[in-house]
Scaffold this motif. Structure first.
Motif, short mmCIF file in Angstrom:
data_model
loop_
_atom_site.label_atom_id
_atom_site.label_comp_id
_atom_site.label_asym_id
_atom_site.label_seq_id
_atom_site.Cartn_x
_atom_site.Cartn_y
_atom_site.Cartn_z
N GLY A 255 0.83 -1.20 0.00
CA GLY A 255 0.00 0.00 0.00
C GLY A 255 0.87 1.25 0.00
O GLY A 255 1.69 1.43 0.90
N TYR A 256 0.69 2.11 -1.01
CA TYR A 256 1.41 3.38 -1.10
C TYR A 256 0.45 4.52 -0.75
O TYR A 256 -0.69 4.56 -1.26
N THR A 257 0.90 5.42 0.08
CA THR A 257 0.03 6.53 0.50
C THR A 257 -0.34 7.42 -0.67
O THR A 257 -1.40 8.05 -0.65
N GLY A 260 -1.78 4.07 -3.98
CA GLY A 260 -2.72 2.98 -3.77
C GLY A 260 -2.03 1.64 -3.59
O GLY A 260 -0.88 1.55 -3.17
N ALA A 261 -2.77 0.58 -3.92
CA ALA A 261 -2.33 -0.79 -3.65
C ALA A 261 -1.68 -1.42 -4.87
O ALA A 261 -2.25 -1.41 -5.96
N LEU A 262 -0.50 -1.97 -4.66
CA LEU A 262 0.22 -2.72 -5.69
C LEU A 262 0.16 -4.20 -5.34
O LEU A 262 0.53 -4.60 -4.24
N LEU A 263 -0.33 -5.02 -6.27
CA LEU A 263 -0.37 -6.46 -6.09
C LEU A 263 0.80 -7.09 -6.81
O LEU A 263 1.09 -6.75 -7.96
N ILE A 283 -1.00 -2.32 -10.67
CA ILE A 283 -1.51 -1.26 -9.80
C ILE A 283 -2.42 -0.36 -10.60
O ILE A 283 -2.26 -0.20 -11.83
N ASN A 284 -3.39 0.22 -9.94
CA ASN A 284 -4.22 1.28 -10.50
C ASN A 284 -3.89 2.56 -9.73
O ASN A 284 -4.35 2.76 -8.62
N GLN A 285 -3.06 3.42 -10.33
CA GLN A 285 -2.50 4.57 -9.63
C GLN A 285 -3.57 5.58 -9.22
O GLN A 285 -4.49 5.88 -9.99
#
Length: 773
Positions: A255-257, A260-263, A283-285
């Motif tokens: 999880g990036y502030t 978002g979320a990187l799988l 990821i969906n930035q």
């Protein structure tokens, strides 16, 4: 009767040692029998004590006073040892110490175990392993042969303080109960807490871990953290999953502030002859505006990548593998530091290589993925797709006419979709450079070389040499402006015959405390002019630096697309000196001279490979290098190229370093004169520095910097500090990158690492901390 006593003593020693090992380490043990196998009966058992009592009435065997038992690699000492045949229990009392064959040590006050080792007790246990880990417990119980319970257990990998051993270690793990289950192969910690500097900082009611016998077990791994300017703070939580005995996977959610979320999923499959790794991430930035406008980072919202890597050892001589990366845009892996593919250009390849005693084979295909954040991937379209390049070398096992015969084969086939044309810079009257021509080019090269060294009376070494080379080209490339005199045919041939001789005269000079070797060297190579010099595609001979390292090379071009022609002489002096005090000196100095024929380095080339190289004139520039290594850790080296007329420095590489237990430092200065024909219109100067200082009590500070003197830009700098003792590592560092030509690469990051030995690491990015020897 005496024979019976010896058997009882052997059984007692084996029983006691097995019982301690079983109780302390949860090892499976089988009850010893009076009827020993022949192999077991041959094992020597040494039992010594001040007094040995065999009580037939009570059916007890008692060893009293300074009991020592040595059996099967185990050693045990105790004050008193009893075996009660009625109750079938073995008891050891007083200052028990056992040393395993592995070197682990076990200390206890009292041991009481049944003769089948299924049940037993041990009081005040302390275990010290060979890797300096320690486990202490108030009591231990073994239940039903498959469960070990320790009461009030404490574990640490830290050594006690020498000055204040009563102080708690830097970190330790405490638990009310530690239960090792032999059936499930797990270790269960009840009411566990983690203490740092003697104070609890984390607590868990129940924590279950695999025991040391388990190599792989599914579960969560230590989290990782990162922080950067464009992504924000990131927290990675990896989960490890075993699939089969030869396959496993790691699923990571980060999880990036800011984004978002990187799988990220990684699947590893171990085969008999190698390993394959499949990596998928996406990821969906959330905030593309953090990136530089006009870059693929800013324009792409949904981003993904797939990586496949494999390395197979077919047999001891042959290897096969590949490295392939496919991504939604050309900068995703670099931006998020994925798959170890965060370099500026990622090389996709598939290879087959073999290595024998006298021959080698290597075949590779390449695709170059330029990660420069250009949405149109213009630079990537200019890169060649290599399909393939093949190298083969062979050295004849038997002397031919007393000399060594060797052969080399190279085949290269590649395709490029867009011509890589470097336009001339404003105000500089030099032609455009063509680093690659659109279309397909193929070349086949084979070369044979024979050479033999003669020792002439007086110590002169003469090495005659004969070489024959042939090149065949098949070209289907776009044309270039006629002013470049580019070969416009579809096929071409080229040959080169060389006759040469090398003379070396090493002179050894010795003194009372030193030895010196002076070696004058002279070479002459006679050959015809290079056919079609500069008129054919040049793919693998573009990178060319003339210095002391290639002064005595027969062909100084770096690849096969160009070949050196004309008659040339190389001459110089090589020196090596050694002092008894530990100093070592080395040096090379010399020059090259075009005796006859056309100078290949002066011929016009589509990339001007020989221009401004120092070899384009009849008498080349002077090249040399000197170095010194001092016993106290100081090293210094200087290499340079000097104009053959004015002796002005054209290129220099200077390094000064020092390495000790307390200080590691290195300073490098690089200067390159302007090479306008080669694409560098101005002089380049750069300083690189790295330093690490070890302070008192395991602390150290470090830093590095790269400074472009001409642009007056600190292109990269890093600094930080670290703590490293026997059980804990803590590092934190800051790094910043600036690139005047690529704004998308400008970024800063903070990295940190906290490592508890034997437990795991907590990472925040990369701290870039150096390691002391």
């Amino acid at each position: 009767m005496a024979a019976v006593d010896r058997k009882v003593m052997r059984w007692l020693g084996a029983a006691l040692l097995s019982g301690v090992a079983s109780l302390c380490f949860g090892l499976p043990a089988a009850a010893p029998a009076y009827a020993q196998s022949p192999e077991e009966d041959k094992k020597p058992l040494l039992l010594t004590a001040n007094q040995l009592i065999y009580d037939r009435d009570l059916n007890k065997v008692v060893a009293v006073g300074g009991v020592q038992i040595d059996y099967g690699g185990y050693k045990l000492v105790a004050k008193r040892v009893e075996y009660d045949q009625k109750t079938a229990r073995v008891v050891a009392i007083g200052d028990i110490e056992m040393i395993e064959p592995t070197g682990n040590r076990v200390y206890a006050d009292k041991l009481d175990v049944t003769d089948d080792f299924a049940n037993g007790f041990i009081d005040t246990i302390r275990i010290e392993t060979t890797d300096d880990t320690r486990l202490v417990a108030r009591k231990g119980r073994r239940i039903n042969a498959d469960e070990l319970v320790l009461e009030k257990g404490v574990y640490t990998a830290c050594q006690p303080c020498k000055d204040h051993p009563e102080k708690p270690p830097l970190w330790q793990v405490k638990a009310e109960r530690v239960i090792q289950n032999g059936k499930t192969h797990t270790v269960r910690l009840e009411n566990a807490q983690f203490e740092l500097f003697g104070r609890p900082i984390a607590w868990a009611p129940v924590l279950e871990l695999p025991d040391p016998t388990v190599k792989r077990k599914s579960g969560f791994l230590f989290p990782r953290m990162s922080t950067s300017q464009n992504l924000g703070f990131g927290m990675s939580i990896p989960y490890y999953q075993t699939i089969t005995p030869h396959m496993d996977a790691t699923l990571t959610v980060t999880g990036y502030t800011a984004q978002g979320a990187l799988l990220d999923a990684e699947v590893r499959n171990q085969f008999k002859y190698g390993l394959h790794t499949l990596h998928i991430a996406g990821i969906n930035q959330m905030d593309n505006g953090r990136f530089t406008d006009g870059t693929s980072d800013a324009e792409e919202k949904t981003r993904y990548a797939v990586s496949s890597k494999a390395d197979f050892k077919i047999n001891p001589r042959w290897a096969f593998g590949w490295d392939a990366l496919v991504q939604s845009d050309n900068n995703f892996a670099r931006t998020y530091s994925l798959f170890d593919a965060d370099e500026t250009t990622h090389t996709n390849q598939v290879y087959l290589s073999g290595l024998g005693r006298r021959n080698s084979f290597d075949m590779r295909s390449f695709y170059f993925d330029v990660q420069d954040a250009d949405p149109d991937s213009n630079e990537e379209k200019k890169q060649a797709v290599v399909h393939p390049v093949v190298d083969y070398t062979y050295i004849h096992p038997e002397p031919i006419l007393g000399g060594q015969l060797s052969s080399t084969v190279n085949f290269q086939s590649l395709t490029r979709t867009t011509t890589d044309r470097v336009r001339r810079l404003d105000g500089i009257d030099v032609p455009d450079r063509f680093q690659g021509i659109a279309g397909t080019s193929n070349r086949f090269t084979t070369e044979a070389e024979w050479k033999r060294t003669f020792v002439v009376p007086g110590g002169l070494l003469l090495t005659p040499l004969l070489a024959a080379r042939g090149d065949g080209f098949y070209l289907d490339t776009n044309s270039v402006p006629s002013s470049y005199n580019y070969y416009d045919g579809s096929d071409a041939g080229r040959s080169m015959l060389t006759a040469g001789i090398e003379a070396r005269y090493p002179v050894l000079v010795t003194t009372a405390n030193a030895s010196h070797v002076f070696e004058p060297i002279a070479q002459v190579y006679a050959r015809p002019d290079e056919r079609l010099a500069g008129r054919l595609p040049n793919e693998d001979s573009q990178s060319f630096v003339f210095d002391a390292s290639n002064l005595f090379e027969r062909d100084k071009f770096s690849g096969f697309d160009r070949v050196e022609g004309g008659t040339r002489a190389n001459y110089g002096l090589r020196y090596t000196g050694t002092l008894d005090s530990g100093y070592v000196f080395r040096g090379v100095f010399g020059q090259s001279y075009q005796l006859a024929g056309k100078n290949s380095f002066a011929a016009d080339d589509l990339v001007n490979a020989g221009a401004n190289s120092g070899l384009e004139t009849r008498a080349s520039d002077l090249v040399g290098s000197v170095g010194v290594a001092a016993p106290m850790g100081v090293t210094a080296s200087f290499g340079g190229r000097f104009d053959q007329k004015s002796f002005e420095i054209q290129r220099t590489d200077s390094t000064l370093g020092y390495n000790s237990k307390k200080l590691q430092t290195e300073l490098t200065y690089t200067q390159i004169a302007a090479q306008p024909k080669y694409g560098y219109p101005t002089e380049g100067q750069e300083i690189q520095s790295t330093t690490a200082v070890k302070l008192k009590d395991f602390w150290s500070v470090y830093g590095s910097a790269t400074w472009d003197l001409k642009a007056n830009v600190m292109s990269r700098n890093t600094f930080g500090f670290s703590y490293d003792d026997s059980c804990t590592v803590f590092e934190i560092g800051f790094s910043q990158t600036r690139d005047p030509d690529d704004k998308s690469a400008n970024d800063w990051s903070i990295g940190a690492r906290l490592s508890f030995r034997t437990l795991g690491d907590i990472n925040v990015g990369d701290s870039n901390a150096p390691k002391f020897n």
